[in-house]
Each structure stands twice: as C-alpha cells, then as structure tokens.
Design an enzyme around this catalytic site. Structure first.
Site, PDB file in Angstrom:
ATOM      1  N   PRO A  25      -2.946   8.123   4.514  1.00  0.00           N
ATOM      2  CA  PRO A  25      -3.157   6.668   4.589  1.00  0.00           C
ATOM      3  C   PRO A  25      -2.975   6.198   6.034  1.00  0.00           C
ATOM      4  CG  PRO A  25      -1.040   7.194   3.530  1.00  0.00           C
ATOM      5  CD  PRO A  25      -1.783   8.485   3.706  1.00  0.00           C
ATOM      6  N   PHE A  54      -0.181   0.657  18.308  1.00  0.00           N
ATOM      7  CA  PHE A  54      -0.394   1.279  19.611  1.00  0.00           C
ATOM      8  C   PHE A  54      -1.704   2.045  19.604  1.00  0.00           C
ATOM      9  CE2 PHE A  54       3.128   1.064  22.678  1.00  0.00           C
ATOM     10  CZ  PHE A  54       3.961   0.198  21.977  1.00  0.00           C
ATOM     11  N   LYS A  65      -9.697  -1.046  17.213  1.00  0.00           N
ATOM     12  CA  LYS A  65      -8.515  -0.928  16.328  1.00  0.00           C
ATOM     13  C   LYS A  65      -8.022  -2.300  15.868  1.00  0.00           C
ATOM     14  CE  LYS A  65      -6.506   3.001  18.538  1.00  0.00           C
ATOM     15  NZ  LYS A  65      -7.080   4.253  18.228  1.00  0.00           N
ATOM     16  N   ASN A  93       2.125  15.796  15.283  1.00  0.00           N
ATOM     17  CA  ASN A  93       1.622  15.216  16.520  1.00  0.00           C
ATOM     18  C   ASN A  93       2.704  15.255  17.576  1.00  0.00           C
ATOM     19  OD1 ASN A  93      -0.900  14.414  15.614  1.00  0.00           O
ATOM     20  ND2 ASN A  93      -0.190  12.401  14.978  1.00  0.00           N
ATOM     21  N   ASP A 110      -3.181  12.146  11.089  1.00  0.00           N
ATOM     22  CA  ASP A 110      -4.301  11.548  10.356  1.00  0.00           C
ATOM     23  C   ASP A 110      -4.647  12.359   9.111  1.00  0.00           C
ATOM     24  OD1 ASP A 110      -4.708   9.329  11.949  1.00  0.00           O
ATOM     25  OD2 ASP A 110      -5.859  10.479  13.425  1.00  0.00           O
ATOM     26  N   LYS A 158       4.917  31.304   1.529  1.00  0.00           N
ATOM     27  CA  LYS A 158       4.464  31.511   2.904  1.00  0.00           C
ATOM     28  C   LYS A 158       3.075  32.155   2.914  1.00  0.00           C
ATOM     29  CE  LYS A 158       5.799  33.848   7.149  1.00  0.00           C
ATOM     30  NZ  LYS A 158       6.695  34.815   7.773  1.00  0.00           N
TER      31      LYS A 158
HETATM   32  O1  C5P Z   1      -6.186   5.135  14.636  1.00  0.00           O
HETATM   33  P1  C5P Z   1      -5.125   5.548  15.580  1.00  0.00           P
HETATM   34  O2  C5P Z   1      -4.268   6.659  15.071  1.00  0.00           O
HETATM   35  O3  C5P Z   1      -5.608   5.847  16.974  1.00  0.00           O
HETATM   36  O4  C5P Z   1      -4.231   4.229  15.710  1.00  0.00           O
HETATM   37  C1  C5P Z   1      -2.956   4.235  16.284  1.00  0.00           C
HETATM   38  C2  C5P Z   1      -2.115   3.158  15.647  1.00  0.00           C
HETATM   39  O5  C5P Z   1      -2.226   3.216  14.226  1.00  0.00           O
HETATM   40  C3  C5P Z   1      -0.642   3.352  15.932  1.00  0.00           C
HETATM   41  O6  C5P Z   1      -0.023   2.094  15.931  1.00  0.00           O
HETATM   42  C4  C5P Z   1      -0.184   4.174  14.751  1.00  0.00           C
HETATM   43  O7  C5P Z   1       1.207   4.015  14.511  1.00  0.00           O
HETATM   44  C5  C5P Z   1      -1.011   3.628  13.624  1.00  0.00           C
HETATM   45  N1  C5P Z   1      -1.376   4.598  12.573  1.00  0.00           N
HETATM   46  C6  C5P Z   1      -0.827   4.475  11.315  1.00  0.00           C
HETATM   47  N2  C5P Z   1      -1.182   5.362  10.318  1.00  0.00           N
HETATM   48  C7  C5P Z   1      -2.062   6.354  10.560  1.00  0.00           C
HETATM   49  C8  C5P Z   1      -2.612   6.493  11.846  1.00  0.00           C
HETATM   50  C9  C5P Z   1      -2.249   5.619  12.831  1.00  0.00           C
HETATM   51  O8  C5P Z   1      -0.015   3.585  11.107  1.00  0.00           O
HETATM   52  N3  C5P Z   1      -2.383   7.199   9.584  1.00  0.00           N
END
Ligand code: C5P
Length: 408
Positions: free
Chosen positions: A314, A333, A347, A217, A286, A296
């Site tokens: 997770p 966030f 959230k 990301n 995600d 490779k």
């Molecule tokens: O669900 P989303 O990714 O939009 O949520 C963002 C928040 O969730 C951020 O605080 C991010 O650090 C946290 N997050 C997490 N683990 C994930 C996805 C997002 O801790 N797999």
C-alpha cells in the site's frame, strides 16, 4: 543552561541492566547534579548500595520505614524536593505497579508522592516488553505524562535479540538533559504546535522473502526522527511509526515500532483518526514478496536463476491523502536522483498531499545517512520554497514551521 544543582532521584529496580545505572549516576555527578539513589530490594541483588553511595556521595535510600531522621516520611520529603525522578532500569513489574498506583516500596511510594516529572528507562526481555499488559501499561503512563526513554533493540542478557534492552547511559543522560533544560526550541517556534497531534513515519520497511532474507530500502531514519523531536519540542502530541533503524526514538514521542509496509500502514491508519498532521518520511518498500517462504530458500544446481514475484505494498501517504479521516495537513518526501520538480509535483497530485519535501539524493553530502539535508518545498498552492543545506535537526523545525503555517 547546565544541570548543576538539579535534584534527581535515580531509582534502580531489579534487572540485569542495573549495572548500567552506575554509569548513568557517574554522568549525572560529573554534570554536578544532586543525585539521591533509591533502590528496590531486587536491585540490591544485582549491584551493591555501597557502590552507589560512594559515587553519589549520599546514603542510598532503600527502606521506607528505616529513616528515623525523617520521622518516617522520607518518601514525601525526598519526592517533593526532586526536579526529576529517573527509574533506570525500570522492570516490567515496577512499571505495572506504577501504572496501578501501588506503593509497596520506597521507590514506588516516591513515584506516587512526587509532582516532579518522571522518566522510565524500561529494560526487560523482548517478549515481556511485547506483552500486551506491558504495552498497555506504557501507553497509559505515557498518556499520564511519564517520559519513556527506550527500550532499544539489540542482544539481550537472556540470549534473545529484540526490543527490550535499556538505552545506553549516555542516551538516557541526553534525554534527561532534554527534559531538564527544556527543548532547545528556537524562540520563534516555541509551542507553535501545542494541542496538535502529528503522525510521522520514518526509517525503512523490511519485507521478508524467507525467515532469513528480506528486501528493504536505504534509510537511516534521521530526517523523520529529527522532525519528531522538533514536533515534541514545539508542543505537539507526536506519534512516530518507525521501521528498524540504528538511532533511538526522541524522548516524548509515542513510539510504534514496525517492520513491514503493511504493519506501518495499519499503525498509521490507527493513528490518524484524530490527527491534525501526517508526515511520511519513511522509505517504504514499494513491493513485497507475493508469498514468503516458510523455510530458507536454498540454492542448488537446479535453480541457477530464481524468480521472486513481487506485489505492490500500500502507498501509505496516498492512502492517508485520500482517506476519509484525512488530517488537515498531509506531507511527504520525494527522494529523487533527477527531475525533482516534475516528480514532486506529480506526487502532490497523485497522493493528494499538501506539501512535498524534495531531496536531491544524487548529492552525496545530503540525504540518506548524512546528518545534513537540503530540501525544496513544493506546496499545493504552487509555491516552491528552497530550504538551504543545514542539519536535519534544524530542518526539522523549518519543516514544522511550514506545517504550522499550513494549519492556520
Ligand atoms: O512514491 P514515492 O515512494 O517516491 O513517494 C515518497 C513519499 O511517499 C514519502 O513520503 C514516503 O514516505 C511515501 N510512501 C508511502 N508508502 C509507500 C511509498 C511511499 O507512504 N508505499
């Protein structure tokens, strides 16, 4: 406040990064510090005492038994007068000796005999840095109050690439400034988090597809690092779990470097058992590849299209929010391009969080790689608080003031 007149002992041990200590010495002298250089015998194989003597304007101290002027107690007198002892580079060997309380040269004797703060700037091959003996030594020293400045990731003299490079002299100098000047904490925030333990995630995660490719990301880590810096300044024991970024961890944090979401998850779960606060700022991927190719992946006439099956990682924030070891305050966030309020409130519920800090990332002047940010705070009790656009550093303090309030 300036550093003028501050008494600094600059310890130099035998690593290839020793040449960079010359630049650090110049920075300290330019800022009118009173610097006494102490070298180990091994350091002299890399740079000459003469260079350091010329730049510091003082004899370089090398031998515990040689200075008759001090009646053989040079290490006690030097050690007791210092405001700060900085060892740059600090080799794995010297770090291990300090951990064990060994005083077999002038520098390690000074370390044992001083009441001043001690900063170590480790520099070594990445495998030596990763070795559990070194990691354990660093952990113990950190818990004893040593300030660990670096190391950082990058190319190494031995040809390897990884974590173990000494921080650049300017970065070490900045850490010295922060320690000697005291944290620049706005008075109303001072020590607001003393005695509290905070775990913060930052940066992206990196999910391998094969030994060369990965998915990740966009994230500079700046917001999370700014919050971690503010947390240290406000007196919190701070664990920063970070994916790979281009910036150095702030002085005073316990730094855990990770790559994948799973590694970040495991480090967080280990860290939260007795934590008061968790703040998820990381841009966690995600999804990860269902299976990572050991070799490779090649293109050929037969695979003009390539399907990669992804499985969910997770959700760390949600796992912390629903954990039996849930810290008192859990915050995350939401970086959104639209419907910020709707998503942020969702959230809060889905992840069982207390606070969601919302970012509108469609505005190019804030978020991602920018030094500025603008946050809307969504709190579990229904409050929506706008934090106007300002530097991520200033926002770090504002974010933590809200967290401190929620802890009451
Ligand atoms: O669900 P989303 O990714 O939009 O949520 C963002 C928040 O969730 C951020 O605080 C991010 O650090 C946290 N997050 C997490 N683990 C994930 C996805 C997002 O801790 N797999």
């Amino acid at each position: 406040m300036s550093l003028s007149g501050k008494k600094i002992i600059l310890g130099i041990t035998g690593g290839i990064a020793a040449y960079k200590a010359v630049l650090l010495l110049r920075l300290l002298k330019k800022n009118d510090c009173d610097v006494t250089v102490v070298m180990t015998g091994e350091a002299e194989k890399f740079i000459t005492p003469l260079t350091l003597q010329a730049l510091s304007g003082k004899p370089v101290l090398r031998d515990i038994f040689s200075d008759a002027e001090h009646n053989g107690i040079i290490h006690i007198s030097t050690a007791s007068e210092a405001d700060l002892v900085v060892i740059a580079p600090a080799t794995a060997n010297t770090i291990a000796k300090i951990r064990a309380g060994i005083a077999d040269n002038l520098l390690t004797s000074i370390v044992l005999a001083t009441r001043a703060k001690i900063m170590l700037a480790p520099a070594m091959n990445r495998v030596m840095w990763e070795n559990s003996a070194t990691q354990e030594n660093i952990e113990v020293l950190r818990n004893r109050g040593f300030i660990i400045s670096g190391p950082v990731s990058g190319f190494q003299a031995c040809g390897d690439n990884g974590t173990g490079r000494m921080k650049e002299p300017q970065e070490i100098f900045n850490d010295i400034m922060a320690v000697l000047q005291g944290p620049s904490v706005p008075p109303e925030h001072e020590r607001l988090l003393a005695g509290k333990k905070i775990v913060i995630t930052a940066g992206p995660t990196v999910e391998p597809l094969d030994p060369i490719r990965f998915i990740s990301n966009r994230s500079s880590g700046k917001m999370g690092y700014a919050i971690a810096e503010a947390a240290v300044a406000m007196g919190a024991e701070t664990i920063l779990v970070s994916g790979p970024v281009q910036i150095s961890p702030p002085a005073g944090v316990k730094f855990i470097s990770v790559n994948t979401a799973q590694e970040m998850h495991d480090a967080v779960m280990n860290g939260i058992s007795d934590a008061d606060v968790f703040i998820g700022t990381a841009a966690v991927a995600d999804f990860r590849a269902a299976s990572v190719s050991p070799v490779k992946i090649k293109k050929s006439a037969q695979n003009e299209e390539l399907d990669i099956r992804l499985i969910q990682n997770p959700d760390i924030l949600s796992r912390v929010g629903h954990s039996e070891q849930r810290p008192s305050v859990v915050a995350g966030f939401a970086a959104e391009t639209d419907k910020l309020e709707t998503y942020a409130i969702k959230k809060l519920k889905d992840k069982n969080a207390d606070i969601i800090f919302g970012n509108d990332v469609s505005d190019k002047t804030i978020g991602f790689n920018s030094d500025q940010n603008e946050i809307t705070v969504f709190s579990k009790d229904g409050r929506i608080i706008p934090l106007p656009k300002s530097s991520k550093k200033e926002l770090g303090f504002s974010v933590l003031r809200l967290i401190a309030e929620a802890l009451k």
